[in-house]
Write a protein that holds these residues in place. Structure first.
Motif, mmCIF file in Angstrom:
data_model
loop_
_atom_site.group_PDB
_atom_site.id
_atom_site.type_symbol
_atom_site.label_atom_id
_atom_site.label_comp_id
_atom_site.label_asym_id
_atom_site.label_seq_id
_atom_site.Cartn_x
_atom_site.Cartn_y
_atom_site.Cartn_z
ATOM 1 N N PRO A 127 -31.734 -23.908 -69.666
ATOM 2 C CA PRO A 127 -31.086 -23.933 -70.987
ATOM 3 C C PRO A 127 -29.618 -24.311 -70.930
ATOM 4 C CG PRO A 127 -31.549 -21.677 -70.269
ATOM 5 C CD PRO A 127 -32.275 -22.584 -69.333
ATOM 6 N N GLU A 128 -28.999 -24.187 -69.759
ATOM 7 C CA GLU A 128 -27.587 -24.536 -69.638
ATOM 8 C C GLU A 128 -27.359 -26.046 -69.637
ATOM 9 O OE1 GLU A 128 -29.042 -23.869 -65.319
ATOM 10 O OE2 GLU A 128 -29.469 -23.133 -67.340
ATOM 11 N N ASN A 129 -28.424 -26.832 -69.402
ATOM 12 C CA ASN A 129 -28.293 -28.288 -69.389
ATOM 13 C C ASN A 129 -28.233 -28.823 -70.809
ATOM 14 O OD1 ASN A 129 -28.524 -28.006 -66.646
ATOM 15 N ND2 ASN A 129 -30.482 -29.081 -66.457
ATOM 16 N N LYS A 130 -27.138 -29.473 -71.147
ATOM 17 C CA LYS A 130 -26.920 -29.941 -72.518
ATOM 18 C C LYS A 130 -27.433 -31.358 -72.762
ATOM 19 C CE LYS A 130 -24.873 -26.064 -73.250
ATOM 20 N NZ LYS A 130 -25.623 -24.989 -73.944
ATOM 21 N N SER A 131 -27.614 -32.124 -71.694
ATOM 22 C CA SER A 131 -28.048 -33.513 -71.866
ATOM 23 C C SER A 131 -28.689 -34.007 -70.585
ATOM 24 C CB SER A 131 -26.866 -34.417 -72.213
ATOM 25 O OG SER A 131 -25.961 -34.487 -71.122
ATOM 26 N N HIS A 132 -29.368 -35.140 -70.688
ATOM 27 C CA HIS A 132 -29.898 -35.814 -69.507
ATOM 28 C C HIS A 132 -28.761 -36.608 -68.887
ATOM 29 C CE1 HIS A 132 -32.748 -39.156 -67.797
ATOM 30 N NE2 HIS A 132 -32.223 -38.394 -66.856
ATOM 31 N N CYS A 133 -28.333 -36.186 -67.718
ATOM 32 C CA CYS A 133 -27.222 -36.858 -67.055
ATOM 33 C C CYS A 133 -27.330 -36.645 -65.552
ATOM 34 C CB CYS A 133 -25.879 -36.326 -67.571
ATOM 35 S SG CYS A 133 -25.562 -34.583 -67.168
ATOM 36 N N TYR A 134 -26.382 -37.189 -64.818
ATOM 37 C CA TYR A 134 -26.339 -37.008 -63.379
ATOM 38 C C TYR A 134 -25.153 -36.099 -63.031
ATOM 39 C CZ TYR A 134 -29.337 -41.165 -63.450
ATOM 40 O OH TYR A 134 -30.329 -42.057 -63.701
ATOM 41 N N ASP A 135 -25.316 -35.303 -61.986
ATOM 42 C CA ASP A 135 -24.252 -34.399 -61.564
ATOM 43 C C ASP A 135 -24.288 -34.276 -60.046
ATOM 44 O OD1 ASP A 135 -22.406 -32.415 -61.101
ATOM 45 O OD2 ASP A 135 -23.126 -31.078 -62.688
ATOM 46 N N THR A 136 -23.324 -34.910 -59.392
ATOM 47 C CA THR A 136 -23.229 -34.835 -57.928
ATOM 48 C C THR A 136 -21.947 -34.110 -57.522
ATOM 49 O OG1 THR A 136 -22.271 -37.064 -57.920
ATOM 50 C CG2 THR A 136 -24.631 -36.882 -57.484
ATOM 51 N N SER A 137 -21.504 -33.211 -58.390
ATOM 52 C CA SER A 137 -20.331 -32.406 -58.053
ATOM 53 C C SER A 137 -20.675 -31.443 -56.930
ATOM 54 C CB SER A 137 -19.854 -31.618 -59.277
ATOM 55 O OG SER A 137 -20.843 -30.668 -59.659
ATOM 56 N N LYS A 138 -19.663 -30.997 -56.220
ATOM 57 C CA LYS A 138 -19.859 -30.022 -55.146
ATOM 58 C C LYS A 138 -20.563 -28.784 -55.674
ATOM 59 C CE LYS A 138 -17.271 -27.121 -51.890
ATOM 60 N NZ LYS A 138 -15.911 -26.772 -51.374
ATOM 61 N N GLU A 139 -20.113 -28.303 -56.805
ATOM 62 C CA GLU A 139 -20.689 -27.093 -57.386
ATOM 63 C C GLU A 139 -22.173 -27.267 -57.685
ATOM 64 O OE1 GLU A 139 -20.151 -24.188 -61.336
ATOM 65 O OE2 GLU A 139 -19.031 -26.073 -61.166
#
Length: 300
Positions: free
Chosen positions: A92-104
């Motif tokens: 539920p925390e995902n707001k959109s379809h996107c990519y995330d390659t952050s360290k976190e």
């Protein structure tokens, strides 16, 4: 079965079993265990996952299957991926379809995967897609932390083109050990755009997803599918194969980069066909006949 050495401490089976559609197989955990053990007996020890598969549920389901038999996890090489965010009731925390390659995000994804699989290490972690906002320094920090903590033993990428592969690799102390890309007689892009040439240059062995083009090899009615299927059937008769899928796997396996195809089926006969394909040796003429059928025009 032949094994491919990806790094000093990782080798994989030449055929990889993919669990993208695990939830679609409509199997009990016990049935999945039987299938896993049957494929293991064929020599397939490497399993392919991603955090997003099954709307974030496949990894956990597979972990429950592993828990049914003590010691099974240690016999397998687990590959999983991160870097894609999907809108899902399970995230539920995902707001959109996107990519995330952050360290976190990379670290958080791995922690979840470890919990899902009920294991303390991942054999091979891949960045799932090219992120336009990928910061290689952050990726390096995440990879180094996960490696030093023993949580991930090897790293690679998926769907990276040569410039992107080289860029990220240039930052890493422990180099990328694979690139998981789409390869089939109906998808020749990575044969022709330099991706597989780069794999040869770097001595990196790629993995191939969708080797049967999502079933188009069997049922596609577009001109290319029909033309390729005709060529596959011709070669099938020449080599005495049971099905054209065996010929497809033999065709992919013939590439000198030593591609490891991923079989994403819950049907044991389909999986066995991929293994049977490893025993078929095509001639150069047969390989090119299929290649030209996929191109639609003769080679220059």
């Amino acid at each position: 079965m032949e094994r491919i050495k990806l790094s000093e401490d990782l080798s994989i089976s030449r055929i990889v079993h993919g669990y993208w559609r695990l939830l679609d197989w409509n199997m009990s955990n016990e049935d999945v265990l039987k299938l896993l053990e049957a494929t293991y007996d064929l020599g397939i020890t490497t399993v392919d996952h991603a955090d997003i598969y099954g709307s974030y549920l496949c990894e956990e389901r597979f972990g429950k299957v592993l828990s049914l038999k003590k010691g099974l996890r240690e016999k397998l090489e687990i590959v999983t991926k991160c870097g894609i965010k999907l809108v899902s009731e399970n995230r539920p925390e995902n707001k959109s379809h996107c990519y995330d390659t952050s360290k976190e995000h990379i670290i958080k994804s791995v922690e979840r995967s470890l919990k899902n699989f009920n294991t303390d290490y991942i054999d091979l972690l891949l960045i799932h897609r090219v992120d336009p906002l990928l910061n290689p320094e952050e990726v390096v920090e995440a990879f180094n932390k996960l490696y030093k903590e023993g949580k991930v033993r090897n790293f690679g990428v998926s769907n990276f083109l040569p410039p992107q592969f080289n860029m990220l690799n240039s930052y890493l102390d422990r180099k990328l050990v694979t690139n998981q890309i789409e390869v089939s007689p109906l998808y020749l892009d990575h044969i022709e755009n330099g991706t597989l040439d780069l794999m040869l240059e770097k001595r990196v062995h790629p993995m191939a997803w969708s080797p049967l083009a999502g079933g188009r090899i069997f049922k596609g009615q577009d001109e290319t599918s029909i033309r390729v299927r005709k060529a596959l059937n011709k070669v099938k008769e020449e080599v005495g194969a049971k099905g054209i899928d065996e010929v497809v796997y033999a065709w992919i396996l013939m590439h000198p980069s030593k591609i490891a195809p991923i079989v994403g089926s819950g049907n044991f006969d389909r999986i066995k066909a991929s293994v049977d394909g490893t025993k078929i040796k095509l001639t150069r003429d047969q390989w090119f006949e299929i290649y030209v059928a996929g191109r639609g025009v003769d080679v220059p």
